[in-house]
Design an enzyme around this catalytic site. Structure first.
Site, PDB file in Angstrom:
ATOM      1  N   ASN A 195      -4.699 -10.606   5.953  1.00 28.18           N
ATOM      2  CA  ASN A 195      -4.517  -8.924   6.631  1.00 28.18           C
ATOM      3  C   ASN A 195      -5.241  -8.580   7.642  1.00 28.18           C
ATOM      4  O   ASN A 195      -5.690  -7.055   8.353  1.00 28.18           O
ATOM      5  CB  ASN A 195      -3.723  -8.457   6.222  1.00 28.18           C
ATOM      6  CG  ASN A 195      -2.549  -8.551   5.877  1.00 28.18           C
ATOM      7  OD1 ASN A 195      -1.583  -9.760   6.089  1.00 28.18           O
ATOM      8  ND2 ASN A 195      -1.667  -8.239   5.308  1.00 28.18           N
ATOM      9  N   ASN A 230      -4.333  -5.754  12.521  1.00 24.30           N
ATOM     10  CA  ASN A 230      -6.165  -4.982  12.439  1.00 24.30           C
ATOM     11  C   ASN A 230      -7.101  -6.596  13.056  1.00 24.30           C
ATOM     12  O   ASN A 230      -8.181  -6.174  13.152  1.00 24.30           O
ATOM     13  CB  ASN A 230      -6.402  -5.285  10.874  1.00 24.30           C
ATOM     14  CG  ASN A 230      -6.228  -4.219   9.906  1.00 24.30           C
ATOM     15  OD1 ASN A 230      -6.040  -3.171  10.704  1.00 24.30           O
ATOM     16  ND2 ASN A 230      -6.109  -4.634   8.367  1.00 24.30           N
ATOM     17  N   THR A 264       0.803  -1.018   0.310  1.00 20.09           N
ATOM     18  CA  THR A 264       0.297  -0.501   0.092  1.00 20.09           C
ATOM     19  C   THR A 264       0.893   1.356  -0.021  1.00 20.09           C
ATOM     20  O   THR A 264       1.202   2.035   0.774  1.00 20.09           O
ATOM     21  CB  THR A 264      -1.026   0.307   1.431  1.00 20.09           C
ATOM     22  OG1 THR A 264      -1.977  -1.437   1.224  1.00 20.09           O
ATOM     23  CG2 THR A 264      -1.213   1.345   1.687  1.00 20.09           C
ATOM     24  N   HIS A 281      -7.133 -10.450  -2.110  1.00 20.68           N
ATOM     25  CA  HIS A 281      -6.645 -10.674  -0.547  1.00 20.68           C
ATOM     26  C   HIS A 281      -7.536 -11.185  -0.242  1.00 20.68           C
ATOM     27  O   HIS A 281      -8.900 -10.681   0.463  1.00 20.68           O
ATOM     28  CB  HIS A 281      -6.667  -8.964  -0.933  1.00 20.68           C
ATOM     29  CG  HIS A 281      -5.374  -8.901   0.991  1.00 20.68           C
ATOM     30  ND1 HIS A 281      -5.351  -9.457   1.702  1.00 20.68           N
ATOM     31  CD2 HIS A 281      -4.945  -7.799   0.596  1.00 20.68           C
ATOM     32  CE1 HIS A 281      -4.454  -9.244   2.225  1.00 20.68           C
ATOM     33  NE2 HIS A 281      -4.078  -7.854   1.749  1.00 20.68           N
ATOM     34  N   TYR A 301      -8.661  -8.303   5.985  1.00 20.86           N
ATOM     35  CA  TYR A 301      -9.449  -7.236   5.375  1.00 20.86           C
ATOM     36  C   TYR A 301     -11.017  -8.460   5.559  1.00 20.86           C
ATOM     37  O   TYR A 301     -11.075  -9.665   6.026  1.00 20.86           O
ATOM     38  CB  TYR A 301      -9.651  -7.075   4.668  1.00 20.86           C
ATOM     39  CG  TYR A 301      -8.018  -5.960   4.950  1.00 20.86           C
ATOM     40  CD1 TYR A 301      -8.803  -4.415   5.221  1.00 20.86           C
ATOM     41  CD2 TYR A 301      -6.766  -6.089   4.661  1.00 20.86           C
ATOM     42  CE1 TYR A 301      -7.084  -4.210   5.738  1.00 20.86           C
ATOM     43  CE2 TYR A 301      -5.170  -5.317   4.901  1.00 20.86           C
ATOM     44  CZ  TYR A 301      -5.848  -3.830   5.499  1.00 20.86           C
ATOM     45  OH  TYR A 301      -4.871  -3.749   5.630  1.00 20.86           O
TER      46      TYR A 301
HETATM   47  C1  PHB Z   1      -1.659  -1.216   4.880  1.00 19.49           C
HETATM   48  O1  PHB Z   1      -1.988  -0.296   4.231  1.00 19.49           O
HETATM   49  O2  PHB Z   1      -1.234  -1.100   6.258  1.00 19.49           O
HETATM   50  C2  PHB Z   1      -2.030  -2.290   4.760  1.00 19.49           C
HETATM   51  C3  PHB Z   1      -2.635  -3.242   3.287  1.00 19.49           C
HETATM   52  C4  PHB Z   1      -2.882  -4.205   2.753  1.00 19.49           C
HETATM   53  C5  PHB Z   1      -3.211  -5.162   3.674  1.00 19.49           C
HETATM   54  C6  PHB Z   1      -1.408  -4.862   4.863  1.00 19.49           C
HETATM   55  C7  PHB Z   1      -1.860  -3.955   4.876  1.00 19.49           C
HETATM   56  O3  PHB Z   1      -2.727  -6.086   3.535  1.00 19.49           O
END
Ligand code: PHB
Length: 358
Positions: free
Chosen positions: A178, A235, A26, A175, A180
Site C-alpha cells: 500500500n 499512495n 486503520t 506491512h 508505505y
Molecule cells: C489508510 O489509513 O488509509 C491506510 C492505512 C494503511 C493501509 C492502507 C490504508 O495499508
C-alpha cells in the site's frame, strides 16, 4: 473433503478456527501518546470469532507515524495498552497478530518528531495530501534515508516485534504493501537509489528481506506474515514490472518458512489494474496464502476450495459486521459500513454495529 471458509487451518504455528480473517483497518481511535484504550479492546473482542484478526497498521517508531491517533508499538505505555486488546481477544478464543508499519514518505512534518521531514528511499514527493491533526495538508518532499540509517530502521522492526510479543500477540505481520516504506523501497516509481538498496530487483528487495530476517529472529518464522499489494496504486506508488518484482519478492521470502503471505490482489479503490497472474505469484511462495480484496462468501469459498488461498481477509465489511463469521455461515444480511465514521471519532461506527443477536 473440500475445504471452505469455515474449515479450521493452521498458518505457521497459529491455529485458526476458520479461514475468515479480519483485515488490517486503520481506525484512528488510539488515546493520548498513541496508546490503545479500553474501547479499542472492546472493538477487537467483538470481532474475536474471526479465524485471525490482523490489527490496524501500527507504527514501529516515532518516525513511522503518518496519521493522527494510530496506536504505536514503540513504547511501554503502548505495550500496556495493547495487552488489554490481546487479553480481550484471547478471552473470547480469538487469535490476533499485530501489523508492523512504517509509513515512510506518507506522513507530514507535523506528525514527525521535531517537525522533521518524513523519510523515504528517495526524495520524491507523493501526489496528494496527508491526514494531520490540523486537517489535510499537501505531502512534502521526503528526505532520502542515508544507507547508514537503514540498520536503525531494521532494529526498530525487531524491537517492535519484541514489544508485540510482550503485549501478548500471537504473531506479527510485516506491512510491505500500500505504498508505505517497504513498498516504497520495492517499487521503481519511488526507489531511485544508486546504492545496494536501489536498481536491481535484488537491491530493491534487500530492505524487506533484512527486516524479515530481523523479525523472524525475534518471533520465529512460524509467527510472521508479510503483506504485499502488487497492483495497488494507493499512495501514488507504481512499478514498471510488477509481476517480475513481486514474483521475486515471493520467491525470496519463501525460504524463511513464514506463516503466510497476505496479498491485496488489485487496487484498493477498485482501480483498473494491469494483467497480473496471482496463481503464478502464489506458486513462488511455500507457506500460507491470505487473499484480500472484495471477496464475498462465494468467491472466498471458491478460492479456498481451489487451493488458491488458505484464508480470506475481509476489510470494510468487518467494520460493520462484528459477527461476520456467523452472518456468512447463516447467509444472513450484512450491515452496511458507514464511511463517515471509518477514520477517527468515538464509539459511533466503531463498537455500535449490531450483531444478529441485537
Ligand atoms: C489508510 O489509513 O488509509 C491506510 C492505512 C494503511 C493501509 C492502507 C490504508 O495499508
Amino acid at each position: 473433503m473440500s475445504q471452505d471458509l469455515f474449515s479450521p487451518t493452521k498458518l505457521g504455528s497459529i491455529q485458526l478456527a476458520n479461514r475468515i480473517v479480519m483485515a488490517p483497518l486503520t481506525r484512528n481511535r488510539a488515546g493520548q501518546g498513541n496508546v490503545p484504550q479500553p474501547i479499542n479492546a472492546e472493538y477487537y473482542a467483538q470481532r474475536a470469532s474471526a479465524g485471525l484478526i490482523i490489527t490496524e497498521a501500527t507504527p514501529i517508531s516515532a518516525t513511522a507515524h503518518g496519521y493522527p491517533a494510530t496506536p504505536g508499538i514503540h513504547d511501554a505505555a503502548q505495550v500496556e495498552g495493547w495487552k488489554q486488546v490481546t487479553a480481550a481477544v484471547h478471552a473470547k478464543g480469538g487469535k490476533i497478530v499485530l501489523q508492523l508499519w512504517h509509513v515512510g514518505r506518507i506522513s507530514h512534518p507535523s506528525l514527525q518528531p521535531g517537525n522533521a521531514l518524513p523519510v523515504a528511499p528517495s526524495a520524491i514527493k507523493p501526489a496528494g495530501q496527508a491526514f494531520t491533526y490540523e486537517g489535510l495538508q499537501d505531502f512534502v518532499t521526503p528526505r532520502a534515508l542515508a544507507i547508514e540509517e537503514l540498520p536503525g530502521i531494521v532494529a526498530d522492526y525487531a524491537r517492535a516485534t519484541r514489544n508485540a510479543l510482550d503485549a501478548g500477540f500471537d504473531g506479527v505481520e510485516i506491512h510491505a504493501a500500500n505504498g508505505y516504506l517497504l513498498d516504497q523501497f520495492l517499487r521503481d516509481g519511488t526507489n531511485q537509489r544508486q546504492d545496494e538498496y536501489g536498481g536491481s530487483l535484488e537491491n530493491r528487495t534487500r530492505l524487506l528481506l533484512e527486516v524479515t530476517k530481523a523479525v523472524v529472529d525475534v518471533a520465529g518464522a512460524e509467527r510472521v506474515g508479510v503483506r504485499i499489494s502488487p497492483l495497488n496504486p494507493f499512495n501514488d506508488i507504481s512499478d514498471s514490472a510488477p509481476q517480475r518484482l513481486f514474483n521475486h519478492v515471493a520467491s525470496s521470502l519463501s525460504p524463511f518458512g513464514l506463516a503466510y503471505l497476505h496479498v491485496v490482489e488489485g487496487g484498493m479503490g477498485g482501480e483498473a489494474t494491469p494483467d497480473f497472474d496471482f496463481e503464478d505469484l502464489r506458486r513462488q511462495f511455500k507457506g500460507g496464502y491470505i487473499a484480500n480484496l472484495a471477496y464475498d462468501k462465494a468467491r472466498g469459498n471458491a478460492a479456498i476450495a481451489s487451493g488458491h488461498a488458505d484464508a480470506i481477509a475481509y476489510g470494510a465489511i468487518y467494520i460493520a459486521n462484528p459477527d461476520l463469521v456467523e452472518r456468512l455461515r447463516q447467509d444472513a444480511p450484512l450491515n452496511t459500513p458507514d464511511q463517515a465514521t471509518f477514520y477517527g471519532g468515538d464509539a459511533k461506527g466503531y463498537t455500535d454495529y449490531p450483531t444478529l443477536q441485537g
